[in-house]
Design a protein around this motif. Structure first.
Motif, PDB file in Angstrom:
ATOM      1  N   SER A 191     -54.044 -35.955  26.245  1.00  0.00           N
ATOM      2  CA  SER A 191     -52.997 -35.322  25.431  1.00  0.00           C
ATOM      3  C   SER A 191     -53.449 -33.933  25.028  1.00  0.00           C
ATOM      4  N   ALA A 192     -52.526 -33.175  24.456  1.00  0.00           N
ATOM      5  CA  ALA A 192     -52.894 -31.909  23.820  1.00  0.00           C
ATOM      6  C   ALA A 192     -53.746 -32.219  22.596  1.00  0.00           C
ATOM      7  N   ARG A 197     -41.627 -36.985  23.603  1.00  0.00           N
ATOM      8  CA  ARG A 197     -42.774 -36.891  22.695  1.00  0.00           C
ATOM      9  C   ARG A 197     -43.608 -38.169  22.744  1.00  0.00           C
ATOM     10  N   GLY A 198     -44.891 -37.987  22.693  1.00  0.00           N
ATOM     11  CA  GLY A 198     -45.797 -39.134  22.796  1.00  0.00           C
ATOM     12  C   GLY A 198     -45.952 -39.621  24.231  1.00  0.00           C
ATOM     13  N   GLY A 199     -45.461 -38.826  25.181  1.00  0.00           N
ATOM     14  CA  GLY A 199     -45.347 -39.282  26.567  1.00  0.00           C
ATOM     15  C   GLY A 199     -46.640 -39.368  27.370  1.00  0.00           C
ATOM     16  N   SER A 200     -47.774 -39.008  26.779  1.00  0.00           N
ATOM     17  CA  SER A 200     -49.018 -39.113  27.562  1.00  0.00           C
ATOM     18  C   SER A 200     -49.375 -40.565  27.854  1.00  0.00           C
ATOM     19  N   ASP A 201     -49.032 -41.460  26.945  1.00  0.00           N
ATOM     20  CA  ASP A 201     -49.248 -42.883  27.228  1.00  0.00           C
ATOM     21  C   ASP A 201     -48.460 -43.278  28.481  1.00  0.00           C
ATOM     22  N   GLU A 228     -51.119 -29.601  26.930  1.00  0.00           N
ATOM     23  CA  GLU A 228     -51.877 -30.532  27.774  1.00  0.00           C
ATOM     24  C   GLU A 228     -52.691 -29.773  28.811  1.00  0.00           C
ATOM     25  N   PHE A 237     -48.025 -36.291  29.690  1.00  0.00           N
ATOM     26  CA  PHE A 237     -46.788 -35.790  29.083  1.00  0.00           C
ATOM     27  C   PHE A 237     -45.953 -34.908  30.006  1.00  0.00           C
ATOM     28  N   THR A 245     -48.860 -29.894  19.960  1.00  0.00           N
ATOM     29  CA  THR A 245     -47.477 -29.954  20.472  1.00  0.00           C
ATOM     30  C   THR A 245     -46.480 -29.577  19.367  1.00  0.00           C
TER      31      THR A 245
HETATM   32  N1  ASP Z   1     -48.775 -34.016  23.232  1.00  0.00           N
HETATM   33  C1  ASP Z   1     -47.541 -34.744  23.414  1.00  0.00           C
HETATM   34  C2  ASP Z   1     -46.938 -35.077  22.069  1.00  0.00           C
HETATM   35  O1  ASP Z   1     -47.553 -34.833  21.040  1.00  0.00           O
HETATM   36  C3  ASP Z   1     -47.680 -35.953  24.245  1.00  0.00           C
HETATM   37  C4  ASP Z   1     -48.685 -36.958  23.733  1.00  0.00           C
HETATM   38  O2  ASP Z   1     -49.601 -36.584  23.026  1.00  0.00           O
HETATM   39  O3  ASP Z   1     -48.542 -38.130  24.054  1.00  0.00           O
HETATM   40  O4  ASP Z   1     -45.854 -35.561  22.027  1.00  0.00           O
END
Ligand code: ASP
Ligand code: MG
Length: 494
Positions: free
Chosen positions: A55-56, A223-227, A143, A209, A61
């Motif tokens: 992730s970043a 958002r949160g898409g690195s998972d 990222e 992401f 982000t």
């Molecule tokens: N950096 C992105 C976010 O904060 C993706 C991630 O961290 O999963 O949404």
């Protein structure tokens, strides 16, 4: 066909290129110390051939997003200033990790990235528009920066890391800010790009992401898409497992911020975890599990600050069915009542779905009676416009400040005593729209936002603190009467 192609990893002739996907979230790369810990974890995992998804850095982000908004509203100076802070932060992390040539190279790359970012911000300010397309271009840089830091840190420790551009292998549709992978193309690219690297003993490092359309236009997965990225990569490569490294010990029985005695769940099913993510647990992105589940790749949630803790294992089946695994809550929801002007016609349902879709407004839950429809939504912003469009067909009313409380566990609906225990636990709290969902594994209901913490604490105490209840529960002797979806709203339908 696809099976044959995807099994290329362990084809005859060798012991295969079985790999492990390790995803590190924002807090696991937030500074030089965190990246140092990451390097240790990766070294430990080298024999299992890790592929890294990062992730970043924590909060980056959000900061890029704010800079984009600021530029769009004409505050270009403020946007540039926050970019400057971001640059200083990344450079400071680089300084703490690498020296000599590698350090200079990284600084030069950062200079290029930040020049490009500044140009994007100027364009946003000039066009006075922060469009989804530009948003993806801007946010994805977080990222890219973090993957460069991780790559450099690993190499300076002698690990043969190699940077992989996610835009080359996660191929998506053009739904900017919430793109979906084109699975066949993505799997093909993952295989053709990453397997040769693994075969030659290299450690691929890629930003999560981010993806790109077929034409190479950058997209993001939400958002949160690195998972989600980790799961896509793990499934595409038939990895042995996917590790989600975060800053908590695993999936917890409830939000520890609400309940200090929340505990780690050792094992749960994909469906339970997906349900939890959908109903508000923050540990995993809701879309994460689908690819892993389809590919039957186990997912582990682990703590990069406490790596010896065994974490949570998420698998297809586990032996703890019939027990409540976790309790979650989601605040800020509203109930929407839709009452037909004349009579309830089946077309009303279609109209309602259409109108919500046109406003890109998702529905969480629904119950219907002969008289009306009840919906649950997590944002009320589009409701006035929706009400206006439905005028003539139905009256739309809504009530804010509700919270959805949800018990999750495989087959809990087959055990009516669980529902009784839950409602005894929340006795005295006004409970509405009891819905046992269309799945066997969730019992959920609404309470006023002001009572949600109390409700969760009481439920947690009842299901997780009473001695004896955590003992294995025998198979239910009798099938529960409600083996189909049951919703009770006012004027209940079922
Ligand atoms: N950096 C992105 C976010 O904060 C993706 C991630 O961290 O999963 O949404
Ligand atoms: Mg996350």
């Amino acid at each position: 066909m696809r099976q044959a192609r995807m099994s290329g990893l362990s084809e005859p002739g060798g012991e295969g290129e079985e790999c492990l996907v390790m995803k590190f979230g924002g807090t696991s790369v937030q500074d030089a110390a965190a990246i140092g810990r990451l390097c240790q974890l990766v070294r430990r995992a080298l024999p299992q051939r890790p592929v890294l998804v990062v992730s970043a850095l924590a909060k980056v982000t959000d900061q890029l997003m704010n800079a984009g908004w600021a530029a769009g509203e004409g505050h270009l100076e403020a946007a540039r200033e926050s970019l400057q802070h971001l640059r200083q932060r990344h450079e400071a992390v680089a300084d703490g990790l690498v020296g000599g040539d590698k350090h200079d190279r990284l600084h030069n790359e950062f200079a290029r990235e930040f020049d490009a970012l500044a140009a994007v911000l100027s364009r946003i300010a000039w066009e006075k528009a922060f469009t989804p397309h530009v948003q993806d271009q801007l946010l994805g840089v977080g990222e890219s920066l973090s993957s460069k830091l991780v790559h450099a840190a690993l190499r300076s420790e002698g690990v043969e890391a190699v940077l992989v551009d996610p835009r080359e292998c996660i191929i998506t549709d053009a739904a900017h800010t919430r793109a979906t992978p084109l699975w066949d193309e993505t799997n093909e690219r993952l295989q053709s790009l990453l397997i040769p690297l693994l075969k030659s003993g290299q450690i691929p490092v890629m930003g999560g992401f981010v993806g790109a359309t077929r034409d190479g236009i950058p997209t993001t997965l939400g958002r949160g898409g690195s998972d989600f990225s980790a799961s896509i990569v793990g499934a595409g490569l038939h990895a042995r497992r996917i590790e989600i490294w975060t800053d908590v010990d695993g999936v917890m029985t409830t939000d520890p911020a609400l309940c200090s005695d929340a505990r780690r769940v050792a094992r749960m099913t994909f469906d339970e975890a997906a349900e939890l993510a959908y109903f508000g647990a923050k540990v995993l992105h809701p879309a994460t599990l689908a690819p892993a589940m389809r590919g039957n790749v186990p997912v582990w949630v682990l703590n990069s600050r406490n790596p010896d803790c065994p974490g949570t294992e998420i698998v297809a089946h586990c032996e703890t069915d019939g027990r409540v695994k976790a309790i979650t809550s989601k605040q800020g929801v509203a109930i929407v009542d839709i009452e037909p002007v004349r009579w309830f016609a089946p077309e009303l349902l279609r109209e309602v779905f259409d109108v919500f879709e046109r406003h890109e407004h998702s529905l969480d839950l629904l119950s219907a009676s002969r008289g009306s429809l009840a919906l649950l939504v997590s944002s009320v912003t589009a409701l006035p416009a929706i009400a206006e469009e439905l005028k003539g067909l139905a009256h739309v009313r809504w009530e804010n400040h509700k919270a959805l409380v949800c018990l999750v566990g495989e087959q809990i609906r087959r055990r009516p005593e669980i529902a009784s225990q839950a409602f005894r636990a929340v006795a005295g709290i006004d409970v509405r729209m009891i819905c046992q969902g269309a799945s066997e594994r969730n019992i959920s209901f609404l309470v006023d936002e002001s009572r949600v913490v109390e409700a969760v604490r009481r439920l947690h105490h009842s299901f997780f603190s009473v001695p004896g209840l955590s003992a294995p529960v025998p198979e239910p002797a009798v099938e529960a009467s409600s083996s189909h979806a049951m919703c009770q709203a006012e004027g209940a339908w079922q």
